[in-house]
Design an enzyme around this catalytic site. Sequence first.
Site, PDB file in Angstrom:
ATOM      1  N   GLU A 157      13.123 -52.227  95.386  1.00  0.00           N
ATOM      2  CA  GLU A 157      13.819 -51.212  95.463  1.00  0.00           C
ATOM      3  C   GLU A 157      14.572 -51.351  95.736  1.00  0.00           C
ATOM      4  O   GLU A 157      15.565 -51.888  96.281  1.00  0.00           O
ATOM      5  CB  GLU A 157      13.133 -50.633  95.891  1.00  0.00           C
ATOM      6  CG  GLU A 157      13.622 -49.038  95.923  1.00  0.00           C
ATOM      7  CD  GLU A 157      13.616 -48.012  97.057  1.00  0.00           C
ATOM      8  OE1 GLU A 157      12.243 -47.598  97.628  1.00  0.00           O
ATOM      9  OE2 GLU A 157      14.075 -46.950  97.561  1.00  0.00           O
ATOM     10  N   GLU A 162      21.847 -43.043  97.456  1.00  0.00           N
ATOM     11  CA  GLU A 162      21.426 -41.739  97.227  1.00  0.00           C
ATOM     12  C   GLU A 162      22.318 -41.231  99.340  1.00  0.00           C
ATOM     13  O   GLU A 162      23.653 -41.644  99.261  1.00  0.00           O
ATOM     14  CB  GLU A 162      20.288 -42.418  98.494  1.00  0.00           C
ATOM     15  CG  GLU A 162      19.904 -42.954  99.399  1.00  0.00           C
ATOM     16  CD  GLU A 162      18.718 -43.747 100.415  1.00  0.00           C
ATOM     17  OE1 GLU A 162      18.236 -42.775  99.704  1.00  0.00           O
ATOM     18  OE2 GLU A 162      19.252 -44.942 100.496  1.00  0.00           O
TER      19      GLU A 162
END
Length: 277
Positions: A157, A162
């Site tokens: 990932e 974020e």
Amino acid sequence: MNNLRIKHIGKYTAIMMLFVAVSCNTDTSQKLANHNWQMTWSDEFNGASGDLPDATKWSYDIGTGSNGWGNNELEYYTNRPQNISMDGNGNLVITAIKESYQNATYTSARIKTKGILEQKYGRFEARLKTPFGQGLWPAFWMLGNNVDTATWPLCGEIDIMELRGQTPNIIQSTIHGPGYSGTNGISGTNTLINSRYDNQFHLFAVEWDENKIDFFVDDYLFKRINKSEVETKGQWVYDQPFFLILNVAVGGDFVGSPNTLTPFPQTMTIDYVRVYK
């Protein structure tokens, strides 16, 4: 430089400031050319107001975390225009709403390029403006295209951006893989001084090759992760194609739940997404 205001300066100083400003702008505009990047895919989101994302470029995750992607999040992801649509001004808008829907208390949207745009190495970027508020979790990220067979975190990932809505001036970029996942992911942060990521658009990017992963904000390199560093913790799983994801989660382990001061609805506005080799 764009916000700089100067009064009563001499002619020489003014000329030098103009030279610096032009030089900085030229360096930035030439960045892609200097790296010999070639665009392989993009979405400029130029549809009419209310249009859904281009189905030839994006698909949806529908449902809640019980579908297998949950982090104790509270939203139900939909494909309704209320949660995701063009604004008619060249942007895609993902909207998180506080409402009762399918046994959830919030709705939002999550789109992906799985099976459509999957690429190994290159530059992946999005120009966007984030939401804010306790319990909001916007993200621009990537998963290995073998996620259905290798499962997470063996698929790898790459979190390009974020943000915890309660700290809207700090973004985090992280990689997760076998031996370094969840709270043990390898990450870096970038903090704005006297500004916030929800106040204006910023360009978030990753440049990734066989030996390293670089994270950028507005073309400023703030975190480099070398393959040699990763292999001290676990397996390097970034030699395969990855696909892109954009979403706004509500609640979850990373941010906690919204509170009475969290304003709704909240939006993440995306100007464009571009991919280069």
